[in-house]
Design an enzyme around this catalytic site. Sequence first.
Site: not given
Length: 759
Positions: A417-419
């Site tokens: 995941h990132c944001s």
Amino acid sequence: MADKLKIAKVDDVQIISGGETSSITLHLTAHHLILVQTLGPLPNTPTSNGRPVEPRTRESWIAYPMIAYCIFRPTLPGSSISSSIRLRGRDFKFLTFNFAEDRKAREVFESIKGATCRVGSIEKLYAFSYKPLPLEKQISGWDVYDAKAEWKRQGISDKGIDRGWRISKINLDYSFSPTYPALLPVPSTISDNTLNYAGRYRSKVRIPVLTYLHPVNNCSITRSSQPMAGLRGNRSIQDEKLVCACFSASAQADDGDSSLPISRASPASSHADLGSPSAESEISETEHLEDEMIEGSTMEMVSDKPLVYGAQQHNLIVDARPTVNAFAMQAMGLGSENMDNYKFATKAYLGIDNIHVMRDSLAKVIDAIKDADVSPLPPNRELLAKSGWLKHITGLLDGASLIARQVGIQHSHVLIHCSDGWDRTSQLSALAQLLLDPYYRTIDGFIVLVEKDWLAFGHMFQHRSGFLNSEKWFLTQNDALAGSAIQPGGNGDGRGDAIENALLSAKRFFNKNNQSQESIVDDGEMLSFEESPKPNRTQPKDSPADKQATKPKETSPVFHQFLDATYQLLRQFPTRFEFNERFLRRLLYHLYSCQYGTFLYNNEKSRLEARVQERTLSVWSYFLSRRAEFTNKDYDRDDIDDHVKGKERLIFPNLEKIRWWHEAFNRSDGDMNGPKNVVTERYLGINGQGGDQTVLTGVESFTSAIGSGSTRSPRQMPSGNGGGFASLREGIAGLGIGKGLTGNKNLEGSKREMEVEMQ
């Protein structure tokens, strides 16, 4: 669209391209600029009945959405200097048009501006009126990707053997998570009720779901958005249960099938064993370091139960953001996982920058090649190096390799995941699958990969690509009234650069000193107040036109970077891909051309509501109807054999051999890649383009943390000029792991400007 045009045709327009001047007739149609150049008859062409032969012409078509930047320089009536229009295309073509009459030049500029950035609606773009060629009508590109068929190919179906996963229909009407696909593969042990509660803990309700299941070891790649941990350390038992189930699915599947052989040791991986000499030559020291960091931070699993194929001890949560970014997000009620609550995994932070950094990097590349219309000279190599573009591509491939090694070699599960999980997450997930699975290296498989990990999982193509353009990208420079004309061999921006650069420098200075003034924008990213999008006073805030309008600060070359990284793999493994370089380049072109409906919206729900499958043609119809043009003549179609070098299932890029994709930038290989420049090499050495620095910025488990900016109290790192890579090396030594690594590269790290991401 025709109502936007003030003029339809202009004769005797001087065009400058590549430092060469010619004369054309310029036609303006509803969706295209058409450049018609008269070439004259071929030599020794016989006449017909004494009549002169019709002269040959050459046409060049420019779709309005392909125009990325347009500058109009008017002149006074009677001036000896021609009024001019300068265009930069999204395909990195640069053209200058000189007009004999200022009035016509102004009408052309206003017409282009109206047809490009005053369209008002996605539904007015060319895709909705395009009449496909007969060849394209024969192939339905919309039918190439079928979600159920792809999950069945991976071994997941309602009627098949339970491999630990099921297809949930909780999002069938997109009410659960509007930016997610309708069908969500989740662990078989997790109910929809648990998913419903877990969704409240993830940004945009983008819960961890499956995107890839390895066919050999049953290990998975899942993806999600960031958790809403916040400063209070919020937790969700349902989310923890979901992630744990994702990391246990293969073991449960094996336990439930008594016919599977049980082994006391992990079987041979789908790639050469890490201890073998062949693998040693392919896996760099940096990659060994990354693996040892992860292994050393993972808890010891003590059990009397026999180790079965796929039983994991190094399951990984990959947070694609730099550690400091993830930590800063906690102030907004978001952040990253508290590993005290995810004791079954290790978390790795990658130093992959956000969309604003990537947009700025491409802008610097453009600044280096911007004189391609008026000068035949190669671009400024020092500016190319300072753009950091190759460093970013290297970082993406390094991160994808880390994920692929965990799944394919370490027999582990990975959650990415990132944001919000639709930019960096899509890049890493798709690239890792290219490394892991030969199917995605075929033409049909690559199409499925793009449909699945980019389109279905909600990469915001409309926002990132800016199809409706922006009036900010159309400028009138009245300084041309004072002096010089644009001519081949000169600096086309000479009259405006001094003032423009001074203003930009001042803007950067004040932005740098006002980092505390921040404004919230979409995708979990934060801009300075000065750069934040201003409200549109002419439209209601929530009007359809306002929602579809291009916000320049939300555009970013995210998909372009993915294609560039894919090109690097194709260049290094020329026999392992069915498609050729032109396939990638034309895909990049049609991302912006708006001739097909595939990329026009932000997610699956929006495309369904717009009925794009009924009203437009798929871009895959274009490619598949011309399959021979895009097929790699060197492609090796032989079966995969992990015991034969060069035919293994997995591929890993050499990070020291990343080069400019010169064709994409409309330049020659010599212009972009050679000969070597001492200044360039020195700069790249400092900033780590090569494989000597790691994309890993931190590793964290419930027992230890390595790297700065961790969401838990990090172990004190040594200070000095060793840079992040050396600090991580010393930190590993402090944990008592990685004893076999010797030597000190003594790399000097550059200060990374702290950039904060915000929802």
